[in-house]
Design a protein around this motif. Structure first.
Motif, mmCIF file in Angstrom:
data_model
loop_
_atom_site.group_PDB
_atom_site.id
_atom_site.type_symbol
_atom_site.label_atom_id
_atom_site.label_comp_id
_atom_site.label_asym_id
_atom_site.label_seq_id
_atom_site.Cartn_x
_atom_site.Cartn_y
_atom_site.Cartn_z
ATOM 1 N N LEU A 260 0.989 -1.162 -0.346
ATOM 2 C CA LEU A 260 -0.085 -0.010 -0.560
ATOM 3 C C LEU A 260 0.609 1.251 0.045
ATOM 4 C CD1 LEU A 260 -2.667 1.228 0.569
ATOM 5 C CD2 LEU A 260 -2.541 1.622 2.478
ATOM 6 N N ALA A 261 2.335 1.783 0.412
ATOM 7 C CA ALA A 261 2.995 2.289 0.760
ATOM 8 C C ALA A 261 3.960 2.725 -0.570
ATOM 9 C CB ALA A 261 4.322 2.203 1.598
ATOM 10 N N ASN A 262 3.750 1.696 -1.495
ATOM 11 C CA ASN A 262 4.261 1.399 -2.191
ATOM 12 C C ASN A 262 3.685 2.342 -3.472
ATOM 13 O OD1 ASN A 262 6.923 1.343 -1.775
ATOM 14 N ND2 ASN A 262 6.735 -0.865 -2.531
ATOM 15 N N GLU A 263 2.079 2.009 -3.483
ATOM 16 C CA GLU A 263 1.041 2.764 -4.187
ATOM 17 C C GLU A 263 0.541 4.351 -4.028
ATOM 18 O OE1 GLU A 263 -0.378 0.926 -7.037
ATOM 19 O OE2 GLU A 263 1.188 -0.653 -6.054
ATOM 20 N N VAL A 264 1.236 4.249 -2.155
ATOM 21 C CA VAL A 264 0.774 5.457 -2.304
ATOM 22 C C VAL A 264 1.780 6.374 -2.700
ATOM 23 C CG1 VAL A 264 0.936 7.288 -0.210
ATOM 24 C CG2 VAL A 264 -0.961 5.528 0.259
ATOM 25 N N ARG A 265 2.937 6.378 -2.361
ATOM 26 C CA ARG A 265 4.563 6.928 -3.404
ATOM 27 C C ARG A 265 3.961 7.548 -4.711
ATOM 28 N NH1 ARG A 265 8.268 3.807 0.576
ATOM 29 N NH2 ARG A 265 8.779 5.665 2.700
ATOM 30 N N LYS A 266 3.682 6.593 -5.575
ATOM 31 C CA LYS A 266 3.574 6.398 -7.244
ATOM 32 C C LYS A 266 3.021 7.262 -7.058
ATOM 33 C CE LYS A 266 4.036 1.246 -7.871
ATOM 34 N NZ LYS A 266 3.753 0.101 -8.388
ATOM 35 N N VAL A 267 1.414 7.538 -6.452
ATOM 36 C CA VAL A 267 0.524 8.450 -6.862
ATOM 37 C C VAL A 267 1.497 10.061 -6.319
ATOM 38 C CG1 VAL A 267 -1.775 9.734 -5.967
ATOM 39 C CG2 VAL A 267 -0.887 7.123 -6.064
ATOM 40 N N LYS A 268 1.898 10.670 -5.293
ATOM 41 C CA LYS A 268 2.588 11.166 -4.781
ATOM 42 C C LYS A 268 3.505 11.636 -5.987
ATOM 43 C CE LYS A 268 1.336 11.021 0.498
ATOM 44 N NZ LYS A 268 1.904 11.304 1.860
ATOM 45 N N GLU A 269 4.270 10.895 -5.994
ATOM 46 C CA GLU A 269 5.490 10.830 -7.575
ATOM 47 C C GLU A 269 4.816 11.471 -8.462
ATOM 48 O OE1 GLU A 269 8.266 11.063 -6.678
ATOM 49 O OE2 GLU A 269 8.762 10.659 -4.707
ATOM 50 N N ASN A 270 3.978 11.005 -8.800
ATOM 51 C CA ASN A 270 3.025 11.041 -10.454
ATOM 52 C C ASN A 270 2.136 12.517 -10.109
ATOM 53 O OD1 ASN A 270 4.096 8.969 -11.435
ATOM 54 N ND2 ASN A 270 2.138 8.066 -10.819
ATOM 55 N N LYS A 271 2.212 12.597 -8.890
ATOM 56 C CA LYS A 271 1.294 14.132 -8.633
ATOM 57 C C LYS A 271 2.427 15.436 -8.661
ATOM 58 C CE LYS A 271 -3.147 13.147 -6.358
ATOM 59 N NZ LYS A 271 -3.985 13.657 -5.052
ATOM 60 N N LYS A 272 3.462 14.510 -8.240
ATOM 61 C CA LYS A 272 4.853 15.495 -7.746
ATOM 62 C C LYS A 272 5.599 15.965 -8.810
ATOM 63 C CE LYS A 272 9.488 16.570 -5.394
ATOM 64 N NZ LYS A 272 10.794 15.995 -4.098
ATOM 65 N N ARG A 273 5.679 15.180 -9.727
ATOM 66 C CA ARG A 273 6.549 15.501 -11.327
ATOM 67 C C ARG A 273 5.019 16.384 -12.393
ATOM 68 N NH1 ARG A 273 7.937 10.087 -10.879
ATOM 69 N NH2 ARG A 273 5.897 8.903 -12.192
ATOM 70 N N LYS A 274 3.946 15.792 -11.812
ATOM 71 C CA LYS A 274 2.971 16.995 -12.986
ATOM 72 C C LYS A 274 3.091 18.230 -12.347
ATOM 73 C CE LYS A 274 -0.197 13.073 -13.639
ATOM 74 N NZ LYS A 274 -1.662 12.946 -13.673
ATOM 75 N N ARG A 275 2.878 18.391 -11.284
ATOM 76 C CA ARG A 275 3.326 19.796 -10.734
ATOM 77 C C ARG A 275 4.768 20.941 -10.885
ATOM 78 N NH1 ARG A 275 1.056 17.370 -5.608
ATOM 79 N NH2 ARG A 275 4.322 17.696 -4.788
ATOM 80 N N GLU A 276 5.375 19.888 -11.598
ATOM 81 C CA GLU A 276 6.819 20.135 -11.563
ATOM 82 C C GLU A 276 7.338 19.933 -13.078
ATOM 83 O OE1 GLU A 276 9.272 17.111 -10.481
ATOM 84 O OE2 GLU A 276 10.181 17.763 -8.745
ATOM 85 N N GLY A 277 6.126 20.193 -13.926
ATOM 86 C CA GLY A 277 6.265 19.671 -15.013
ATOM 87 C C GLY A 277 5.393 21.450 -15.578
ATOM 88 N N ASN A 278 4.192 21.421 -14.466
ATOM 89 C CA ASN A 278 3.816 22.810 -14.953
ATOM 90 C C ASN A 278 4.241 24.276 -14.554
ATOM 91 O OD1 ASN A 278 1.373 21.260 -16.688
ATOM 92 N ND2 ASN A 278 0.386 20.844 -14.519
ATOM 93 N N GLY A 279 5.036 24.235 -13.554
ATOM 94 C CA GLY A 279 6.010 24.671 -12.985
ATOM 95 C C GLY A 279 6.964 26.672 -14.067
ATOM 96 N N ASP A 280 7.267 26.950 -13.468
ATOM 97 C CA ASP A 280 7.939 27.639 -14.652
ATOM 98 C C ASP A 280 9.511 27.232 -14.656
ATOM 99 O OD1 ASP A 280 8.184 30.492 -11.829
ATOM 100 O OD2 ASP A 280 9.572 28.893 -12.083
ATOM 101 N N ALA A 281 10.839 27.854 -15.889
ATOM 102 C CA ALA A 281 11.590 27.342 -15.685
ATOM 103 C C ALA A 281 12.693 27.747 -14.387
ATOM 104 C CB ALA A 281 12.418 27.639 -16.606
ATOM 105 N N LEU A 282 13.045 28.486 -13.855
ATOM 106 C CA LEU A 282 13.430 28.833 -12.483
ATOM 107 C C LEU A 282 12.876 28.226 -11.441
ATOM 108 C CD1 LEU A 282 15.451 31.318 -11.696
ATOM 109 C CD2 LEU A 282 13.616 31.924 -10.697
ATOM 110 N N GLY A 283 11.139 27.925 -11.454
ATOM 111 C CA GLY A 283 11.502 26.554 -10.436
ATOM 112 C C GLY A 283 12.520 25.860 -10.169
ATOM 113 N N ASN A 284 11.736 24.476 -11.651
ATOM 114 C CA ASN A 284 11.854 23.628 -11.757
ATOM 115 C C ASN A 284 13.977 23.672 -11.821
ATOM 116 O OD1 ASN A 284 9.746 23.164 -12.416
ATOM 117 N ND2 ASN A 284 9.939 23.595 -15.096
ATOM 118 N N SER A 285 14.611 24.417 -12.299
ATOM 119 C CA SER A 285 16.477 24.810 -12.243
ATOM 120 C C SER A 285 16.369 24.626 -10.275
ATOM 121 C CB SER A 285 16.547 25.557 -12.477
ATOM 122 O OG SER A 285 16.314 26.908 -12.455
#
Length: 506
Positions: free
Chosen positions: A364-389
């Motif tokens: 279960l913990a692995n599944e939750v981590r996958k969800v959180k990592e996916n959300k984090k990647r989506k946020r980073e993909g939508n962030g500005d270049a400065l924030g991502n760097s």
């Protein structure tokens, strides 16, 4: 609310959305404490049809015993007027009678409309079967479950042999009506986050998944569901599932046990004859949703660990639960842990022990981590270049699947969860941000609160089987072992041992 000058202002805490009343927390062999719960949406209050019964190994007698232990406000009332309970799990409920048994009958007859059954074993249904004939109301009771569960009731319980046919099918008495649930949810019902959920009582909706509860001791082909077989519908006459070898050993072979029974050897396969059918008992896991708030709990029937199952299906449930946990909408899981670790694998008979519970929690913990990592990647993909760097690289998700040895550690507590115990005292749990690591655990990684994947999740242990000896209660043994595993695994979940009369709020 505003406070007086010079005093702290109290911040109103989030109100609980769901209440669970424990009628039976055991798994036998003592017959007066077997699996049974009542669930209620707090937004609905106490009114007709507000209670959902989840399993009913015990029912009427358990409600009566709980009522006997708690008080009613009779000030200004004579014996013929309704009074209000002022403590206990039914606090705030108006009761019309003076005796506990009569008020228990009132609760069962009036407030409970639906019985949600996980599987048709006697320790989960006997209270419902015996009580229903004696308490007819103004409308039939609804019996909800997977089609295999309903068929088992029709063929083996309400068949005019074991018990009169109380149902409204096959010329029965009409006291019970069947509600066949669709595994994985009904696609035509609900929308948004409630897609697939079906309303089963006032304020509550459910979605069900099938899980495995071990395999039949006998090897036979005369019963079972058609899961994965493409067989005829005639096999849907009971709850076990059948699996066929058909030349593919990898589909069927369970991992063989070590001589101690404490683990399994993936490389060793149990040999079975070609074309042999093995029945795998079906059970259920229910996501129960408060319609008003979207908050949920997850309640399992009897279930075995995926690692030794012939039909492993728990991971599907954990995958469904993970985004709900990550969003904070699911805060409680009720799951069995029937035995402590002294029982070998060969004698679990489709149940879970602490060494397997921690494996399920890691999954279960692995599944939750996958969800959180996916959300984090989506946020980073939508962030500005400065924030991502400026962001640090994401740490890889640690594989939590291997079984670990228990280590000693401190008991953890948590917030937003309260148990009203059977003795009337409330046990409040407070949260700590980090696990205190003892000297022997210095080699383990120290995780901050933000890294605990199951932080805030309560794992309520049910269906504990009494040892009937002079040793400590089995619940104490199970809790100690689970806490030791959690101290090693650092998942963040909190284990709670259920007790008859508890009122749990989520």
């Amino acid at each position: 609310m505003a406070g007086a000058p010079g005093k702290e202002v109290e911040v109103e805490a989030e109100q609980p959305a769901l209440q669970v009343i424990v009628l039976g927390s055991g798994g036998g062999p003592v017959e007066d404490n077997i699996t049974a719960f009542l669930v209620r949406s707090t937004a609905v209050g106490w009114k007709k049809g507000c209670l959902l019964a989840v399993d009913a190994g015990v029912h009427l007698a358990a409600i009566s015993k709980i009522l006997e232990r708690h008080k009613a406000d009779r000030s200004g009332n004579d014996q013929k007027q309704a009074v209000t309970l002022i403590d206990g799990p039914f606090e705030g409920l108006q009761i019309p009678h003076s005796s506990a048994s009569a008020n228990a009958a009132h609760i069962s007859r009036t407030l409970v409309d639906t019985y949600l059954v996980t599987h048709p074993h006697l320790d989960h249904i006997s209270g419902f079967v015996v009580n229903t004939a004696a308490m007819p109301g103004s409308r039939p009771k609804r019996l909800a479950g997977l089609p295999s569960t309903i068929e088992a009731f029709k063929n083996h319980i309400f068949n005019n042999v074991i018990w009169p046919n109380l149902s409204d099918e096959n010329n029965g008495a009409g006291l019970v009506t069947y509600m066949r649930l669709v595994e994985g949810g009904s696609p035509a019902l609900g929308d948004g986050e409630g897609k697939g959920y079906v309303e089963v009582c006032d304020g509550l909706s459910v979605k069900t998944w099938g899980v495995s509860h071990g395999h039949c001791i006998e090897r036979h082909s005369h019963r079972g569901s058609s899961f994965g077989l493409g067989s005829s519908s005639s096999q849907l006459d009971a709850s076990p599932r059948q699996r066929t070898t058909s030349g593919s050993q990898s589909q069927l072979q369970p991992p063989s046990r070590t001589s101690s029974g404490s683990g399994f050897i993936p490389g060793e396969l149990l040999r079975v004859e070609s074309q042999e059918r093995i029945c795998v008992y079906d059970s259920s896991a229910y996501f129960i949703r408060d319609i008003a708030t979207g908050k949920e709990i997850l309640m399992f029937g009897d279930v075995e660990p995926d690692t030794i199952s012939l039909s492993p299906r728990n991971k599907h449930v954990w995958s469904e639960a993970a985004p709900k946990i990550a969003s904070g909408h699911l805060r409680g899981v009720f799951i069995e842990c029937s035995y402590d670790d002294s029982v070998s694998n060969d004698y679990l008979y489709g149940h879970i022990a602490p060494r397997f519970m921690i494996e399920e929690m890691k999954c279960l913990a692995n599944e939750v981590r996958k969800v959180k990592e996916n959300k984090k990647r989506k946020r980073e993909g939508n962030g500005d270049a400065l924030g991502n760097s400026r962001r640090k690289p994401t740490r890889a998700v640690r594989d939590l699947s291997p079984q670990v040895s228990p280590r000693s550690g401190r008991t953890r507590n948590s917030i937003d969860f309260e148990i009203m115990q059977a003795d009337g005292q409330n046990e409040s749990l407070k949260e700590v941000d980090e696990e205190e690591v003892t000297g022997e655990d210095q080699s383990l990684p120290i995780r901050s609160s933000s890294e605990l994947p199951l932080k805030g999740l309560k794992i309520v242990i049910i269906h504990m089987k009494e040892k009937l000896n002079d040793g400590p209660p089995v619940g104490e043994l199970i809790m100690k072992q689970l806490q030791d595993y959690e101290a090693q695994a650092h998942l963040g979940c909190e284990f709670v041992i259920s007790k008859v009369g508890d009122a749990m709020y989520f």
